[in-house]
Design a protein around this motif. Structure first.
Motif, short mmCIF file in Angstrom:
data_model
loop_
_atom_site.label_atom_id
_atom_site.label_comp_id
_atom_site.label_asym_id
_atom_site.label_seq_id
_atom_site.Cartn_x
_atom_site.Cartn_y
_atom_site.Cartn_z
N MET A 1 12.91 14.07 4.96
CA MET A 1 12.11 12.88 4.81
C MET A 1 13.00 11.66 4.98
O MET A 1 14.07 11.55 4.41
CB MET A 1 11.45 12.89 3.43
CG MET A 1 10.61 11.69 3.15
SD MET A 1 9.81 11.96 1.54
CE MET A 1 9.02 10.43 1.37
N LEU A 2 12.52 10.70 5.75
CA LEU A 2 13.26 9.48 6.00
C LEU A 2 13.16 8.57 4.80
O LEU A 2 12.07 8.28 4.31
CB LEU A 2 12.69 8.79 7.24
CG LEU A 2 13.32 7.48 7.63
CD1 LEU A 2 14.77 7.70 8.06
CD2 LEU A 2 12.54 6.84 8.76
N GLU A 3 14.30 8.13 4.28
CA GLU A 3 14.28 7.21 3.16
C GLU A 3 14.17 5.79 3.68
O GLU A 3 14.76 5.45 4.70
CB GLU A 3 15.55 7.37 2.32
CG GLU A 3 15.58 8.69 1.58
CD GLU A 3 16.69 8.73 0.55
OE1 GLU A 3 17.04 7.66 0.01
OE2 GLU A 3 17.17 9.82 0.30
N THR A 4 13.43 4.99 2.97
CA THR A 4 13.27 3.60 3.36
C THR A 4 13.63 2.70 2.19
O THR A 4 13.53 3.09 1.03
CB THR A 4 11.82 3.29 3.77
OG1 THR A 4 10.97 3.57 2.67
CG2 THR A 4 11.40 4.12 4.97
N GLY A 5 14.05 1.50 2.54
CA GLY A 5 14.33 0.50 1.51
C GLY A 5 13.03 -0.11 1.06
O GLY A 5 11.96 0.17 1.59
N PRO A 6 13.11 -1.00 0.05
CA PRO A 6 11.89 -1.60 -0.49
C PRO A 6 11.08 -2.38 0.55
O PRO A 6 9.87 -2.34 0.55
CB PRO A 6 12.38 -2.51 -1.61
CG PRO A 6 13.86 -2.47 -1.59
CD PRO A 6 14.30 -1.42 -0.63
N GLU A 7 11.76 -3.11 1.45
CA GLU A 7 11.02 -3.88 2.47
C GLU A 7 10.27 -2.97 3.42
O GLU A 7 9.11 -3.21 3.74
CB GLU A 7 11.97 -4.77 3.27
CG GLU A 7 12.35 -6.03 2.53
CD GLU A 7 13.16 -6.97 3.40
OE1 GLU A 7 13.24 -6.75 4.62
OE2 GLU A 7 13.70 -7.94 2.84
N GLU A 8 10.92 -1.90 3.87
CA GLU A 8 10.25 -0.97 4.78
C GLU A 8 9.09 -0.26 4.10
O GLU A 8 8.05 -0.05 4.68
CB GLU A 8 11.25 0.06 5.33
CG GLU A 8 12.27 -0.50 6.28
CD GLU A 8 13.47 -1.15 5.58
OE1 GLU A 8 14.28 -1.76 6.27
OE2 GLU A 8 13.58 -1.04 4.34
N SER A 9 9.27 0.08 2.83
CA SER A 9 8.21 0.74 2.08
C SER A 9 7.01 -0.19 1.92
O SER A 9 5.86 0.21 2.08
CB SER A 9 8.75 1.17 0.71
OG SER A 9 7.73 1.73 -0.05
N LEU A 10 7.28 -1.45 1.61
CA LEU A 10 6.21 -2.44 1.47
C LEU A 10 5.48 -2.60 2.80
O LEU A 10 4.26 -2.65 2.85
CB LEU A 10 6.78 -3.77 1.00
CG LEU A 10 5.79 -4.90 0.82
CD1 LEU A 10 4.77 -4.54 -0.24
CD2 LEU A 10 6.50 -6.17 0.45
N THR A 11 6.22 -2.66 3.91
CA THR A 11 5.61 -2.81 5.23
C THR A 11 4.74 -1.62 5.54
O THR A 11 3.62 -1.77 6.02
CB THR A 11 6.70 -2.98 6.30
OG1 THR A 11 7.46 -4.15 5.98
CG2 THR A 11 6.09 -3.15 7.67
N ALA A 12 5.23 -0.40 5.26
CA ALA A 12 4.43 0.80 5.52
C ALA A 12 3.17 0.77 4.67
O ALA A 12 2.08 1.09 5.13
CB ALA A 12 5.25 2.05 5.24
N GLY A 13 3.31 0.38 3.40
CA GLY A 13 2.14 0.28 2.53
C GLY A 13 1.16 -0.75 3.04
O GLY A 13 -0.05 -0.54 3.01
N MET A 14 1.66 -1.88 3.52
CA MET A 14 0.79 -2.92 4.04
C MET A 14 0.11 -2.44 5.31
O MET A 14 -1.07 -2.75 5.54
CB MET A 14 1.58 -4.21 4.30
CG MET A 14 0.71 -5.36 4.78
SD MET A 14 -0.67 -5.81 3.67
CE MET A 14 0.22 -6.56 2.32
N ASP A 15 0.81 -1.68 6.14
CA ASP A 15 0.18 -1.13 7.35
C ASP A 15 -1.03 -0.29 6.99
O ASP A 15 -2.08 -0.38 7.62
CB ASP A 15 1.18 -0.30 8.15
CG ASP A 15 2.26 -1.13 8.83
OD1 ASP A 15 2.09 -2.37 8.93
OD2 ASP A 15 3.27 -0.54 9.24
N GLU A 16 -0.91 0.53 5.95
CA GLU A 16 -2.03 1.36 5.50
C GLU A 16 -3.17 0.51 4.95
O GLU A 16 -4.34 0.77 5.22
CB GLU A 16 -1.55 2.35 4.43
CG GLU A 16 -0.62 3.41 4.98
CD GLU A 16 0.00 4.27 3.88
OE1 GLU A 16 -0.53 4.26 2.75
OE2 GLU A 16 1.00 4.93 4.17
#
Length: 185
Positions: A1-16
């Motif tokens: 599983m690819l680990e992401t930092g907080p900004e990338e996680s927020l972006t992925a969550g916002m994409d959803e």
């Protein structure tokens, strides 16, 4: 599983969340299309009718983010419509972000119905744009021929809650102009 930092996680969550918002808009547009068919004779809402396009409209931040994602570069350089009317109107009174317009703009003009709690219980209230009053009195319309306020607003509120943890932040549409674009928003 690819680990992401907080900004990338927020972006992925916002994409959803933005994908869920798009699905909600599609359902709103489907329902609005049905009402268009039922009320075509009475509706005066057309391109250039700006009676409902008032200034100072605010939307949930998730809807503002949707506009930013689709129009970010344009927003950074475009000039808003003069104060007094919606910032997104062009000189002819057409919406410059029509495909991404917020929910409030998608439901204007229709016969509206909602329930209001009073001391003696719930009472149904109805309203319609004065330009669209001609026709059968809205008080006698079946509920299915009205836009029911509540369900979509609740769905939007859930998306905003997920976006900001319950802060329920709203954004004035006019403030979107001149913002620096950030692809990670």
């Amino acid at each position: 599983m690819l680990e992401t930092g907080p900004e990338e996680s927020l972006t992925a969550g916002m994409d959803e969340l933005l994908a869920a918002l798009e699905r909600l808009y599609q359902e709103v547009d489907r329902r609005a299309s049905l009402l268009d068919g039922q009320h075509g004779e009475r509706l005066r809402c057309r391109r250039g009718c700006t009676a409902c396009c008032v200034d100072e409209i605010s939307v949930y931040a998730v809807e503002a983010e949707n506009i930013r994602r689709h129009h970010g570069a344009w927003l950074a350089t475009a000039t808003p419509h003069p104060a007094g009317a919606c910032a997104f109107l062009d000189e002819a009174g057409a919406c410059r972000i029509y495909a991404q317009r917020p929910y409030v703009c998608r439901s204007h003009g229709y016969p509206l119905r909602w329930l209001d709690e009073t001391e003696s219980g719930a009472v149904e209230l109805r309203d319609i744009c004065p330009l669209n009053e001609a026709g059968e009195p809205i008080e006698t319309l079946p509920a299915a021929l009205c836009w029911t306020i509540g369900p979509v607003e609740e769905a939007l509120a859930k998306l905003q809650y997920l976006a900001d943890g319950g802060a329920m932040r709203r954004v004035r549409l006019r403030t979107l102009f001149g913002e620096a674009t950030d692809p990670k928003r």
